[in-house]
Design a protein around this motif. Structure first.
Motif, PDB file in Angstrom:
ATOM      1  N   PRO A 185      -2.267  33.567   3.385  1.00  0.00           N
ATOM      2  CA  PRO A 185      -3.554  34.086   3.091  1.00  0.00           C
ATOM      3  C   PRO A 185      -3.209  35.424   2.752  1.00  0.00           C
ATOM      4  O   PRO A 185      -2.210  36.086   3.036  1.00  0.00           O
ATOM      5  CB  PRO A 185      -4.127  34.113   4.738  1.00  0.00           C
ATOM      6  N   PRO A 186      -4.314  36.031   2.062  1.00  0.00           N
ATOM      7  CA  PRO A 186      -4.402  37.381   1.543  1.00  0.00           C
ATOM      8  C   PRO A 186      -3.842  38.380   2.577  1.00  0.00           C
ATOM      9  O   PRO A 186      -4.287  38.269   3.747  1.00  0.00           O
ATOM     10  CB  PRO A 186      -5.812  37.650   1.186  1.00  0.00           C
ATOM     11  N   GLY A 187      -3.007  39.181   2.131  1.00  0.00           N
ATOM     12  CA  GLY A 187      -2.732  40.380   3.032  1.00  0.00           C
ATOM     13  C   GLY A 187      -1.187  40.065   3.646  1.00  0.00           C
ATOM     14  O   GLY A 187      -0.558  41.021   4.302  1.00  0.00           O
ATOM     15  N   GLU A 188      -0.787  38.797   3.469  1.00  0.00           N
ATOM     16  CA  GLU A 188       0.511  38.541   4.111  1.00  0.00           C
ATOM     17  C   GLU A 188       1.630  38.676   3.217  1.00  0.00           C
ATOM     18  O   GLU A 188       1.334  38.500   1.745  1.00  0.00           O
ATOM     19  CB  GLU A 188       0.603  36.919   4.774  1.00  0.00           C
ATOM     20  N   ARG A 189       2.777  39.106   3.492  1.00  0.00           N
ATOM     21  CA  ARG A 189       3.778  39.104   2.584  1.00  0.00           C
ATOM     22  C   ARG A 189       4.611  38.217   2.355  1.00  0.00           C
ATOM     23  O   ARG A 189       4.974  37.473   3.202  1.00  0.00           O
ATOM     24  CB  ARG A 189       4.869  40.413   3.146  1.00  0.00           C
ATOM     25  N   GLY A 190       5.039  37.789   1.134  1.00  0.00           N
ATOM     26  CA  GLY A 190       5.727  36.619   0.939  1.00  0.00           C
ATOM     27  C   GLY A 190       6.122  36.720  -0.421  1.00  0.00           C
ATOM     28  O   GLY A 190       6.340  37.848  -1.249  1.00  0.00           O
ATOM     29  N   GLU A 191       6.521  35.456  -1.049  1.00  0.00           N
ATOM     30  CA  GLU A 191       6.923  35.616  -2.373  1.00  0.00           C
ATOM     31  C   GLU A 191       5.753  35.392  -3.366  1.00  0.00           C
ATOM     32  O   GLU A 191       5.002  34.622  -3.427  1.00  0.00           O
ATOM     33  CB  GLU A 191       7.736  34.238  -2.734  1.00  0.00           C
ATOM     34  N   LEU A 192       5.935  36.390  -4.457  1.00  0.00           N
ATOM     35  CA  LEU A 192       4.801  36.372  -5.506  1.00  0.00           C
ATOM     36  C   LEU A 192       5.058  35.062  -6.610  1.00  0.00           C
ATOM     37  O   LEU A 192       6.174  34.914  -6.948  1.00  0.00           O
ATOM     38  CB  LEU A 192       5.039  37.658  -6.509  1.00  0.00           C
ATOM     39  N   VAL A 193       3.814  34.319  -6.634  1.00  0.00           N
ATOM     40  CA  VAL A 193       3.932  33.287  -7.648  1.00  0.00           C
ATOM     41  C   VAL A 193       2.751  33.711  -8.979  1.00  0.00           C
ATOM     42  O   VAL A 193       1.710  33.979  -8.443  1.00  0.00           O
ATOM     43  CB  VAL A 193       3.630  31.882  -6.892  1.00  0.00           C
TER      44      VAL A 193
END
Ligand code: ADP
Ligand code: ZN
Length: 434
Positions: A276-284
């Protein structure tokens, strides 16, 4: 000032309508022209006609760096070879180089987006841009070059290297802006100091820095030393090159991704699920308009976060956080995840340490050991041993406190860590060499 007001301030609803239209068209293009994608679509049991909204994006297959390598050099190109007018290749930081091709329209879009980026960073046609990104297969040099010309500014195509001469040119030509990696700007600063030139006395006022991870603490350090405003620019050759996203000088709080051309998502790097928006993770990123080598859901391996809150600059395009690092650069030290950028923040907050550092990872028996080598600042150099030991201890303690890992800290002589003219090499991993 906004370069392309109509596009950059499109209300979200209209932006999404445009994105869906372009996404559908993209799917049709790759399905018809790229064998790799047609197979992937078939495996997933979908056709372009199934893609009718942004929420359908999740049904599309990912593209990974390995897919480009498997199709080396031109297998993913979606247009006849004669329509490709330029090739670039990634610098191969993490393995075999990947090749990308551009049509004339791709190059024009790229220049437009770089011009947008420059203006977002506070530049205009009145600026004199010293471009120290490397010219060649690397996308940095030529990408910034044509963007600067599109903006109508004056570009000085210095490229990388010959640092002493760069300092002289900065002084003699009176550039008002510089493009390079943040680490190289510090190298230039050192060379200038050595030559008796105070960069703060020159007309230089803006630095457009990117191509490698850096921290806010580093930004502050550079701004003080050079007397400029330092802004962050992001890009990667697979998606286009520099200018995929750019920080605005107004907020300096995240980089606007040019969403009429690039569709971003954040995923959990392990499960591949959208976060969900706002969470940190890998950019695709999905390229919406690229013709030469369009990519669907390209896994950048860069760790970031998307921020959809409105920006004070008036641009409506989503902002991505400063990249914490690539997932490949993440060190796992006895079960704890560490990014070099986290170490950088700590070093720059510690008085007596310089911003020049390298992390060496070794194996002692079965245990991973991390050593942080950091140069002493010049004014600490002649200090007493016990003060130096205290400084080492302080850095070690802060790393333990904030990151939860034990690192060996070693202060080294000023100028002893190798300077880079492009991307700095922060990690030396010797684990497989013993
Ligand atoms: P290579 O993958 O060989 O380094 P590129 O020059 O295409 O080739 O590098 C793109 C990568 O550089 C990005 O995926 C990202 O990891 C890094 N990068 C580019 N700009 C930034 C930035 N502003 N902040 C952090 N990392 C960046
Ligand atoms: Zn903004």
């Amino acid at each position: 000032m906004i370069y392309d007001v109509d596009r950059e301030t499109l209300p979200r609803e209209e932006l999404e309508t445009l994105q869906v239209k372009r996404l559908r068209n993209l799917c049709e293009r790759v399905y018809a022209n790229v064998g790799h994608y047609r197979r992937k679509f078939e495996e997933a049991g979908i056709t372009p006609a199934d893609i009718n909204s942004l929420s359908d994006l999740k049904y599309l297959p990912f593209t990974e760096k390995q897919d480009l390598r498997n199709n080396y050099p031109f297998g993913l190109f979606a247009v006849p070879k004669e329509n490709i007018v330029r090739l670039h290749a990634s610098s191969g930081t993490t393995g075999k180089a990947t090749v990308v091709g551009y049509t004339a329209r791709d190059l024009n879009n790229w220049a437009e987006l770089m011009a947008r980026s420059f203006m977002a960073g506070g530049l205009s046609r009145r600026d004199l841009i010293h471009n120290a990104y490397g010219y060649g297969l690397f996308t940095g040099g030529l990408g910034a070059h044509y963007g600067a010309e599109k903006l109508g500014a004056t570009v000085i195509p210095v490229s990388g290297g010959n640092t002493k001469r760069q300092v002289v040119l900065l002084r003699d030509f009176g550039a008002t802006a510089i493009c390079c990696t943040p680490s190289y700007s510090l190298y230039l600063y050192e060379a200038a100091t050595e030559a008796g030139i105070d960069l703060r006395d020159l007309p230089l006022r803006v630095g457009i820095f990117g191509a490698e991870p850096w921290t806010d603490e580093m930004r502050y350090d550079i701004e003080q030393k050079m007397g400029i405003s330092a802004v962050n620019i992001y890009g990667l050759s697979e998606i286009m090159g520099p200018g995929v996203s750019m920080e605005c000088a107004d907020a300096k709080d995240g980089m606007h991704i040019w969403e009429d051309h690039f569709l971003p998502e954040i995923i959990d790097p392990v499960t591949g699920e959208q976060l969900p928006p706002g969470e940190r993770g890998e950019l695709v990123i999905t390229t919406l308009t690229k013709e030469g080598i369009p990519l669907i859901r390209y896994r950048t391996r860069d760790i970031s976060r998307l921020n959809y809150t409105p920006c004070c600059c008036g641009r409506t395009h989503v902002r991505m956080d400063r990249v914490m690092g690539r997932s490949d650069d993440m060190l796992i030290i006895r079960g704890v995840n560490v990014f070099p950028s986290q170490i950088e923040s700590i070093l720059l907050e510690t008085e007596g340490a310089s911003p020049h550092y390298q992390i060496v990872v070794k194996k002692h028996g079965n245990l991973d050991v991390m050593e942080v080598q950091v140069e002493l600042s010049e004014n600490m150099f002649s200090d007493e041993i016990k003060n130096l030991q205290r400084l080492e201890g302080r850095i070690q303690k802060t790393i333990k406190e904030f990151l939860g890992v034990t690192a060996k800290v070693r202060l080294v002589d000023p100028r002893s860590i190798q300077r880079s003219e492009g991307k700095a090499k922060r990690v030396l991993d010797l684990r497989n060499e013993e």
